[in-house]
Each structure stands twice: as C-alpha cells, then as structure tokens.
Design an enzyme around this catalytic site. Sequence first.
Site, PDB file in Angstrom:
ATOM      1  N   CYS A 168     -11.268   3.026  -0.810  1.00  0.00           N
ATOM      2  CA  CYS A 168     -10.054   3.692  -0.211  1.00  0.00           C
ATOM      3  C   CYS A 168      -9.858   2.992   1.198  1.00  0.00           C
ATOM      4  CB  CYS A 168      -9.826   5.287  -0.049  1.00  0.00           C
ATOM      5  SG  CYS A 168      -8.417   5.903   0.887  1.00  0.00           S
ATOM      6  N   THR A 169      -8.383   2.528   1.312  1.00  0.00           N
ATOM      7  CA  THR A 169      -7.937   2.043   2.641  1.00  0.00           C
ATOM      8  C   THR A 169      -8.485   2.365   3.709  1.00  0.00           C
ATOM      9  OG1 THR A 169      -6.063   3.182   2.240  1.00  0.00           O
ATOM     10  CG2 THR A 169      -5.873   0.718   1.727  1.00  0.00           C
ATOM     11  N   HIS A 170      -8.728   3.420   4.091  1.00  0.00           N
ATOM     12  CA  HIS A 170      -8.907   4.219   5.269  1.00  0.00           C
ATOM     13  C   HIS A 170     -10.561   4.047   5.553  1.00  0.00           C
ATOM     14  CE1 HIS A 170      -4.976   5.350   4.730  1.00  0.00           C
ATOM     15  NE2 HIS A 170      -4.622   6.030   5.922  1.00  0.00           N
ATOM     16  N   TYR A 187      -0.305   8.683  -2.194  1.00  0.00           N
ATOM     17  CA  TYR A 187      -0.112   8.601  -3.456  1.00  0.00           C
ATOM     18  C   TYR A 187      -1.644   9.053  -4.262  1.00  0.00           C
ATOM     19  CZ  TYR A 187       3.059   4.460  -3.222  1.00  0.00           C
ATOM     20  OH  TYR A 187       4.200   3.609  -3.134  1.00  0.00           O
ATOM     21  N   GLY A 188      -2.679   9.040  -3.360  1.00  0.00           N
ATOM     22  CA  GLY A 188      -3.903   9.727  -3.828  1.00  0.00           C
ATOM     23  C   GLY A 188      -3.646  11.102  -4.572  1.00  0.00           C
ATOM     24  N   CYS A 214      -3.874  -0.967  -1.933  1.00  0.00           N
ATOM     25  CA  CYS A 214      -4.177   0.481  -2.178  1.00  0.00           C
ATOM     26  C   CYS A 214      -5.421   0.786  -3.310  1.00  0.00           C
ATOM     27  CB  CYS A 214      -2.891   1.112  -2.581  1.00  0.00           C
ATOM     28  SG  CYS A 214      -3.016   2.852  -2.911  1.00  0.00           S
ATOM     29  N   GLU A 270      -6.176   9.134  10.200  1.00  0.00           N
ATOM     30  CA  GLU A 270      -4.769   8.998  10.750  1.00  0.00           C
ATOM     31  C   GLU A 270      -4.648   9.813  11.973  1.00  0.00           C
ATOM     32  OE1 GLU A 270      -1.507   8.751   8.204  1.00  0.00           O
ATOM     33  OE2 GLU A 270      -2.750   7.177   7.039  1.00  0.00           O
ATOM     34  N   THR A 273      -5.896   3.707  -4.591  1.00  0.00           N
ATOM     35  CA  THR A 273      -5.322   4.460  -5.772  1.00  0.00           C
ATOM     36  C   THR A 273      -4.497   3.564  -6.914  1.00  0.00           C
ATOM     37  OG1 THR A 273      -5.232   6.243  -4.171  1.00  0.00           O
ATOM     38  CG2 THR A 273      -3.798   6.398  -6.205  1.00  0.00           C
ATOM     39  N   ASP A 296       0.981  -1.280  -0.081  1.00  0.00           N
ATOM     40  CA  ASP A 296       0.036   0.140  -0.163  1.00  0.00           C
ATOM     41  C   ASP A 296       0.827   1.363   0.094  1.00  0.00           C
ATOM     42  OD1 ASP A 296      -2.423   1.549   0.352  1.00  0.00           O
ATOM     43  OD2 ASP A 296      -1.926   1.757   2.488  1.00  0.00           O
ATOM     44  N   SER A 297       0.252   2.428  -0.334  1.00  0.00           N
ATOM     45  CA  SER A 297       1.225   3.669  -0.176  1.00  0.00           C
ATOM     46  C   SER A 297       1.560   3.905   1.041  1.00  0.00           C
ATOM     47  CB  SER A 297       0.122   4.725  -0.718  1.00  0.00           C
ATOM     48  OG  SER A 297      -1.059   4.874   0.002  1.00  0.00           O
TER      49      SER A 297
HETATM   50  N1  DGL Z   1      -4.070   3.949   0.478  1.00  0.00           N
HETATM   51  C1  DGL Z   1      -4.500   5.034  -0.360  1.00  0.00           C
HETATM   52  C2  DGL Z   1      -5.811   4.640  -1.145  1.00  0.00           C
HETATM   53  O1  DGL Z   1      -6.395   3.358  -0.909  1.00  0.00           O
HETATM   54  C3  DGL Z   1      -4.913   6.036   0.366  1.00  0.00           C
HETATM   55  C4  DGL Z   1      -3.897   6.879   0.752  1.00  0.00           C
HETATM   56  C5  DGL Z   1      -2.921   7.559  -0.325  1.00  0.00           C
HETATM   57  O2  DGL Z   1      -3.532   8.656  -0.861  1.00  0.00           O
HETATM   58  O3  DGL Z   1      -1.982   7.275  -0.481  1.00  0.00           O
HETATM   59  O4  DGL Z   1      -6.250   4.852  -2.172  1.00  0.00           O
END
Ligand code: DGL
Length: 277
Positions: free
Chosen positions: A186-188, A43-44, A74, A152, A76, A11-12
């Site tokens: 998205c992961t979060h 990364y987003g 991830c 976060e 993204t 993941d990012s």
């Molecule tokens: N892990 C990224 C996603 O699921 C979120 C965090 C990022 O922007 O890198 O898109």
Amino acid sequence: MPDNRPIGVFDSGLGGLTVLKELQRVLPNENIVYFGDTGRVPYGNKSNSTIKSYALQDERFLLSKNVKYIVAACGTVSAVAPDTAKALPVCFMGVVENSVKDAVECTKNKKIGVIGTSATIANGAHKRLIEKYLPDAEVTTSECPLFVPLVEEGWFSADDEVVIGLVERYLKPIKIAGVDTLILGCTHYPVLKDAIRKVMGDKVMLINMGYSTARAVKSDLERLDLLNDGKEPSVKEFYLSDITSGFSKICKILLGEETDGDKVGLVDISKYEASFD
Ligand code: DGL
C-alpha cells in the site's frame, strides 16, 4: 525516438506520492502528471465495482493530459482493477507484479508476507502471483486499514508506542509465520518502515512497491524507446479531485517535500467516463 510526453501517475489520493518519489529518483528526466482522487479516497474499503469505475475515470483523465504511459501507483487499484487498463491506448503498469517479482527474488526461506488495504488483501492478487512465480512459497497476508489514517495524521515514528502497538497487532500473524520478506502493498506503508522494521527485526527484507515499479517502468521505457531526451528540465504537474487544508502537511510526509497548493489543479473527475466502450 525520444518521447517528451509525461508519464501519468494516479492514486486514490496522496499516497501515490511515495511511488512518485521513487519514479523521480529512478527517472529524473521524465515529466510527470500526477492525479490523486482526494475527493473519493479511500478506495481500500470500497467494493470492487466502485474501485474499477473510479480507476477508469482516473485513467481517462490522465489520457486527456496526453500521457505516454500510465502508472497506477495505488496498491488497491493495482490488485483489484488491473483489467481497466486493457483498453488503454498507452502502456500501463501497476504496483503489484514487480513487487512480487522482487519478493520472490529476495526470499531465501520462501516465506513471504503481504500487507495492504482490506480490498487488496481480500482480492489475493499478491498471493496468486507469488504462487505463480514460486509455487512452494508460504504466503501470509494481513489487512492493515488503520495504517493509512495513522500516517496521514503524522503518526509514524518508531518511538511512538501507539504506532508500535498497532504495527505489532496487524503484523502478528506475519511475524509468527517467520517470513524473511514482506511486501509493503500500500502506498502509505513505506512511511512506516522504521516502525515495521522495529517489530519485524532487521533481517526481514521490506519490499517498497514504488521502487520495484519505478525500475520496471524505466526498463519498459528503454525497451520501447520512449525515454525523455532530458534536454529540458523535467516538469511535475499535480491534479486532485479535492484540495483540503491538510494537503501540504500530508505531501510533506509522503513525498518528503513541500508542494504548493496553488500549483495544484482541481479536477471534476465525475465528468470523465467510467468505461472505454
Ligand atoms: N492508495 C491506497 C493503496 O495503496 C491506500 C489508500 C486507500 O485506501 O485508498 O491501496
């Protein structure tokens, strides 16, 4: 033949731990190597070419760990850079396709919402795939860039008016569209599910991409005869490109358990090639 090599997950940053959590639940016998590119997150909000070259390096690193399968946890990367997996010598799974399949199966009114980072929503991968599987679907999308730092920071309670205010603002077009299914792209975002449910109402089905993906990885491993035999207890290894003081707190939020920073390997990801030529 059982295959005890680990599954590589990247993941990012630490967000992919929400996907790891589902993989552990669905595939408890599997060894896992996790790489989080914490030195270069997020990364987003990056360009497509940067996201692609980062994804290639992440994949290269996991290959150096002798993985049998790679999961791009991830949202993204899965939306913007699935092509990076074409030259991989092992199977690859992103988090977009199976969450779309689950959403298409769930919806009754054919109105589906998608939320994700700016790069994910701009790419339109979910919309294209939903329309492939359900051509008369009505898809409403919304980018929610502030959700990642919010989570976060530990702000995700459905009783927090700041959280609810932000969720209401980002989800307004999706709520107005009357969707009955919403992909958390998205992961979060699974961490925000109570707040999202409070805003969207109980009747809207929330699709957790980690759960959709973990079930698909399991059936792939079964089909390919690559499951671990489970004779030894499974092992998780963590590697990050930067280890910050907030690491432990964020792990607890995303994975639901403490992870000891001492057991985490630090990786210089820049030394891995950003191509497979
Ligand atoms: N892990 C990224 C996603 O699921 C979120 C965090 C990022 O922007 O890198 O898109």
